[in-house]
Design a protein around this motif. Sequence first.
Motif, PDB file in Angstrom:
ATOM      1  N   VAL A   1       0.674  -1.421   0.164  1.00 27.41           N
ATOM      2  CA  VAL A   1      -0.016   0.238   0.111  1.00 27.41           C
ATOM      3  C   VAL A   1       0.694   0.778   0.298  1.00 27.41           C
ATOM      4  N   SER A   2       0.619   2.018  -0.838  1.00 26.75           N
ATOM      5  CA  SER A   2       1.771   3.420  -1.370  1.00 26.75           C
ATOM      6  C   SER A   2      -0.361   5.005  -0.798  1.00 26.75           C
ATOM      7  N   GLY A   3       0.325   5.316  -0.813  1.00 27.88           N
ATOM      8  CA  GLY A   3      -0.444   6.732  -0.582  1.00 27.88           C
ATOM      9  C   GLY A   3       0.440   8.447  -0.660  1.00 27.88           C
ATOM     10  N   ARG A   4      -0.503   9.411  -0.247  1.00 28.41           N
ATOM     11  CA  ARG A   4      -0.151  10.898  -0.934  1.00 28.41           C
ATOM     12  C   ARG A   4      -1.061  11.295  -0.481  1.00 28.41           C
ATOM     13  N   VAL A   5      -1.025  12.988   0.256  1.00 31.48           N
ATOM     14  CA  VAL A   5      -1.842  13.737   0.752  1.00 31.48           C
ATOM     15  C   VAL A   5      -2.018  14.184  -0.411  1.00 31.48           C
ATOM     16  N   SER A   6      -3.509  14.489  -0.798  1.00 30.52           N
ATOM     17  CA  SER A   6      -3.859  14.991  -2.509  1.00 30.52           C
ATOM     18  C   SER A   6      -4.611  16.075  -1.736  1.00 30.52           C
ATOM     19  N   GLU A   7      -5.349  16.432  -0.477  1.00 30.08           N
ATOM     20  CA  GLU A   7      -5.661  17.816  -0.169  1.00 30.08           C
ATOM     21  C   GLU A   7      -5.902  18.011   1.363  1.00 30.08           C
ATOM     22  N   SER A   8      -5.917  19.057   1.556  1.00 29.24           N
ATOM     23  CA  SER A   8      -5.893  19.442   2.789  1.00 29.24           C
ATOM     24  C   SER A   8      -7.207  20.313   2.912  1.00 29.24           C
ATOM     25  N   SER A   9      -8.277  20.678   4.033  1.00 22.89           N
ATOM     26  CA  SER A   9      -8.599  21.685   4.229  1.00 22.89           C
ATOM     27  C   SER A   9      -9.365  21.422   6.099  1.00 22.89           C
ATOM     28  N   ARG A  10     -10.556  21.831   6.124  1.00 22.41           N
ATOM     29  CA  ARG A  10     -10.839  22.642   7.456  1.00 22.41           C
ATOM     30  C   ARG A  10     -12.568  22.394   7.340  1.00 22.41           C
TER      31      ARG A  10
ATOM     32  N   ASP B   1     -15.080  21.659  11.061  1.00 20.18           N
ATOM     33  CA  ASP B   1     -15.336  21.390  12.528  1.00 20.18           C
ATOM     34  C   ASP B   1     -14.461  22.010  13.102  1.00 20.18           C
ATOM     35  N   GLY B   2     -14.033  22.830  12.761  1.00 17.87           N
ATOM     36  CA  GLY B   2     -12.351  23.993  12.833  1.00 17.87           C
ATOM     37  C   GLY B   2     -11.489  22.437  13.367  1.00 17.87           C
ATOM     38  N   ARG B   3     -10.564  21.897  12.202  1.00 14.30           N
ATOM     39  CA  ARG B   3      -9.660  21.184  12.584  1.00 14.30           C
ATOM     40  C   ARG B   3      -9.087  20.757  11.258  1.00 14.30           C
ATOM     41  N   GLU B   4      -7.298  20.658  11.163  1.00 15.31           N
ATOM     42  CA  GLU B   4      -7.506  20.508   9.585  1.00 15.31           C
ATOM     43  C   GLU B   4      -7.803  18.753   9.268  1.00 15.31           C
ATOM     44  N   VAL B   5      -7.495  18.503   8.915  1.00 18.78           N
ATOM     45  CA  VAL B   5      -7.883  17.429   7.900  1.00 18.78           C
ATOM     46  C   VAL B   5      -7.783  17.212   6.304  1.00 18.78           C
ATOM     47  N   VAL B   6      -6.853  16.163   6.436  1.00 17.69           N
ATOM     48  CA  VAL B   6      -6.163  15.956   4.578  1.00 17.69           C
ATOM     49  C   VAL B   6      -6.800  14.694   4.457  1.00 17.69           C
ATOM     50  N   THR B   7      -7.299  14.686   2.906  1.00 17.94           N
ATOM     51  CA  THR B   7      -7.022  13.465   2.278  1.00 17.94           C
ATOM     52  C   THR B   7      -6.254  12.965   1.320  1.00 17.94           C
ATOM     53  N   LEU B   8      -6.122  11.813   1.882  1.00 20.15           N
ATOM     54  CA  LEU B   8      -5.365  10.570   1.360  1.00 20.15           C
ATOM     55  C   LEU B   8      -5.516  10.200  -0.120  1.00 20.15           C
ATOM     56  N   SER B   9      -5.373  10.025  -0.685  1.00 26.43           N
ATOM     57  CA  SER B   9      -4.848   8.846  -2.481  1.00 26.43           C
ATOM     58  C   SER B   9      -4.265   7.627  -2.278  1.00 26.43           C
ATOM     59  N   LEU B  10      -5.110   6.515  -2.052  1.00 27.86           N
ATOM     60  CA  LEU B  10      -4.375   5.505  -1.496  1.00 27.86           C
ATOM     61  C   LEU B  10      -4.233   4.112  -3.020  1.00 27.86           C
ATOM     62  N   SER B  11      -3.844   3.477  -2.902  1.00 23.16           N
ATOM     63  CA  SER B  11      -3.392   2.975  -3.912  1.00 23.16           C
ATOM     64  C   SER B  11      -2.540   1.056  -3.314  1.00 23.16           C
ATOM     65  N   ALA B  12      -3.274  -0.259  -4.042  1.00 22.54           N
ATOM     66  CA  ALA B  12      -2.972  -1.423  -3.370  1.00 22.54           C
ATOM     67  C   ALA B  12      -2.387  -1.920  -4.327  1.00 22.54           C
ATOM     68  N   ARG B  13      -1.141  -2.664  -4.690  1.00 22.38           N
ATOM     69  CA  ARG B  13      -0.299  -3.388  -5.635  1.00 22.38           C
ATOM     70  C   ARG B  13      -0.255  -4.619  -5.543  1.00 22.38           C
ATOM     71  N   THR B  14       0.274  -5.413  -6.172  1.00 26.36           N
ATOM     72  CA  THR B  14       0.508  -6.994  -6.134  1.00 26.36           C
ATOM     73  C   THR B  14       2.355  -6.472  -6.282  1.00 26.36           C
ATOM     74  N   ASP B  15       2.238  -7.885  -5.917  1.00 26.62           N
ATOM     75  CA  ASP B  15       4.695  -7.279  -6.606  1.00 26.62           C
ATOM     76  C   ASP B  15       4.761  -7.706  -7.509  1.00 26.62           C
ATOM     77  N   THR B  16       3.134  -8.315  -8.624  1.00 27.98           N
ATOM     78  CA  THR B  16       3.497  -7.917  -9.902  1.00 27.98           C
ATOM     79  C   THR B  16       3.015  -6.423 -10.603  1.00 27.98           C
ATOM     80  N   GLY B  17       2.659  -5.703  -9.350  1.00 26.51           N
ATOM     81  CA  GLY B  17       2.390  -4.335 -10.371  1.00 26.51           C
ATOM     82  C   GLY B  17       0.831  -4.066 -10.099  1.00 26.51           C
ATOM     83  N   VAL B  18       0.048  -5.239 -10.301  1.00 25.26           N
ATOM     84  CA  VAL B  18      -1.523  -4.655 -10.713  1.00 25.26           C
ATOM     85  C   VAL B  18      -1.848  -4.530  -9.168  1.00 25.26           C
TER      86      VAL B  18
END
Length: 127
Positions: free
Chosen positions: A87-96, A98-115
């Motif tokens: 599994v890998s991921g990166r921050v793709s968005e940041s917002s507030r 209810d007064g708190r910072e929330v980040v959105t992560l874009s995620l991917s799960a790949r097999t060792d063959t790249g699928v």
Amino acid sequence: MTLSPLSFGPITTTILSDYADLAHDHNPIHLDAAAARMAGFDDVIAHGLLPMAVMARAVTAWAGRASLVSLSARFTAPTPLGAVVTVSGRVSESSRQDGREVVTLSLSARTDTGVEVIVGTAQVRTD
């Protein structure tokens, strides 16, 4: 900002059997090679929620369990027996929210063959 990749596997019949018992999901495509072949697969496949659990673990390892707001995923391919899932991921968005910072992560799960077997998003509080 990126998550540290997290790998799990290789997926074995023992892992699938143990997971089936824990999840109360004894669908034969996960446990019986003949049934899996009859369903069009080469061999048994992992339960979809097994690699999704690895995805959740990658997010909580990065942000902490208490920070997880939401996790959603779409299954894009079966996870075959013997696969190592990373599994890998990166921050793709940041917002507030209810007064708190929330980040959105874009995620991917790949097999060792790249699928890519799962794509997902998570929202986590960062403050």
